[in-house]
Design a protein around this motif. Structure first.
Motif, PDB file in Angstrom:
ATOM      1  N   ARG A  19      -3.849   4.471   3.336  1.00 19.75           N
ATOM      2  CA  ARG A  19      -3.394   5.536   4.231  1.00 19.75           C
ATOM      3  C   ARG A  19      -4.439   6.641   4.357  1.00 19.75           C
ATOM      4  N   TRP A  49      -2.136 -10.767   1.523  1.00 16.04           N
ATOM      5  CA  TRP A  49      -2.737 -10.550   0.203  1.00 16.04           C
ATOM      6  C   TRP A  49      -2.447 -11.662  -0.787  1.00 16.04           C
ATOM      7  N   PRO A  67       2.175  -8.085   3.273  1.00 18.37           N
ATOM      8  CA  PRO A  67       2.187  -8.736   1.956  1.00 18.37           C
ATOM      9  C   PRO A  67       1.668 -10.168   1.982  1.00 18.37           C
ATOM     10  N   GLY A 120      -3.930  -4.542   6.187  1.00 17.51           N
ATOM     11  CA  GLY A 120      -3.645  -3.136   5.921  1.00 17.51           C
ATOM     12  C   GLY A 120      -4.846  -2.415   5.343  1.00 17.51           C
ATOM     13  N   THR A 121      -4.727  -1.097   5.321  1.00 21.37           N
ATOM     14  CA  THR A 121      -5.776  -0.240   4.772  1.00 21.37           C
ATOM     15  C   THR A 121      -5.119   0.930   4.065  1.00 21.37           C
ATOM     16  N   ALA A 157      -4.550  -3.526  -3.292  1.00 21.54           N
ATOM     17  CA  ALA A 157      -3.367  -4.258  -2.830  1.00 21.54           C
ATOM     18  C   ALA A 157      -2.711  -5.056  -3.950  1.00 21.54           C
ATOM     19  N   TYR A 212       0.375  -2.546   5.956  1.00 25.06           N
ATOM     20  CA  TYR A 212       0.399  -3.501   4.839  1.00 25.06           C
ATOM     21  C   TYR A 212       1.150  -4.775   5.222  1.00 25.06           C
ATOM     22  N   VAL A 214       0.555  -0.129  -2.832  1.00 31.03           N
ATOM     23  CA  VAL A 214       0.792  -0.686  -1.491  1.00 31.03           C
ATOM     24  C   VAL A 214       1.677   0.217  -0.637  1.00 31.03           C
ATOM     25  N   LYS A 215       2.492   1.045  -1.264  1.00 32.07           N
ATOM     26  CA  LYS A 215       3.302   1.959  -0.447  1.00 32.07           C
ATOM     27  C   LYS A 215       2.436   3.040   0.205  1.00 32.07           C
ATOM     28  N   MET A 225      -0.350   2.205   1.822  1.00 31.11           N
ATOM     29  CA  MET A 225      -1.190   1.454   2.748  1.00 31.11           C
ATOM     30  C   MET A 225      -0.553   1.479   4.125  1.00 31.11           C
ATOM     31  N   ASP A 226      -1.370   1.675   5.132  1.00 28.18           N
ATOM     32  CA  ASP A 226      -0.918   1.580   6.516  1.00 28.18           C
ATOM     33  C   ASP A 226      -1.131   0.146   6.972  1.00 28.18           C
TER      34      ASP A 226
END
Length: 152
Positions: free
Chosen positions: A57, A147, A144, A54-55, A129, A142, A136-137, A139-140
Motif C-alpha cells: 500500500r 502468491w 492470494p 498486488g503491491t 506476501a 492482493y 498482506v492486509k 497490500m493493494d
C-alpha cells in the motif's frame, strides 16, 4: 553468429554502491503503521513484467528497466517532498531492487546529501506476501492465488 542477448541493465553503469542497506519487513510494517507513506519515506516497486499479485500500500511502480535516466529528477522530487528513506523492492530485492537502491545511493552521495537514505526491503514483495495477515492486509490489489506459486 548471433550475439547473446544482453541483460537489461547492461546499458547502464554498474552501481558503485554494492552493499546496500536494508530494512526488514517488520521495520517497514512499523513505518506503514506509524508514518503515512510520503511523510519521510517512499516505497518504490521496481517490478515490470512480474508486477502482479498486488503491491505494498502506497508504493509507486517505477520499473527498474527505465529507472536509471530518471534518477536525478526522482531525487529532486523526493528531496523537495522531505523524503528521508527511499525503500526499493522487486520480487526478492536481490536483483532489480538492489541495483536501483545502489544507483540511487550513488546519486545521493554525489549530491553530498547526508539526510536521505536508499535502502531495500529485505525479502522483497515475495517475502512480504508470505509473511502473513499483518502484511498482506497492507497490500493493494492482493491476489492470494498468485502468491501460492512461491510457497514451498
Amino acid at each position: 553468429m548471433e550475439q547473446p542477448e544482453q541483460p537489461w541493465h547492461a546499458a547502464f553503469p554498474t552501481p558503485k554502491t554494492t552493499e546496500v542497506a536494508s530494512l526488514s519487513r517488520e521495520e517497514v510494517l512499523d513505518k506503514l503503521r506509524t508514518d503515512a507513506v510520503g511523510r519521510d519515506f517512499i516505497l518504490v516497486d521496481v517490478r515490470r513484467n512480474d508486477y502482479e499479485g498486488g503491491t505494498i500500500r502506497g508504493a509507486i511502480n517505477l520499473p527498474a528497466q527505465s529507472l536509471f535516466p530518471t534518477i536525478p529528477v526522482l531525487y529532486q522530487l523526493f528531496k523537495n517532498a522531505g523524503i528521508r528513506h527511499v525503500i526499493w523492492y522487486c520480487g526478492s530485492s536481490r536483483g532489480r531492487g538492489t541495483r536501483a537502491a545502489g544507483w540511487f545511493n550513488d546519486h545521493i552521495q554525489e549530491q553530498g546529501d547526508k539526510e536521505m537514505q536508499s535502502v531495500i526491503l529485505a525479502g522483497g514483495i515475495k517475502g512480504w506476501a508470505a509473511a502473513g495477515e499483518n502484511f498482506v492486509k497492507l497490500m493493494d490489489g492482493y491476489v492470494p492465488e498468485y502468491w501460492t506459486q512461491f510457497q514451498s
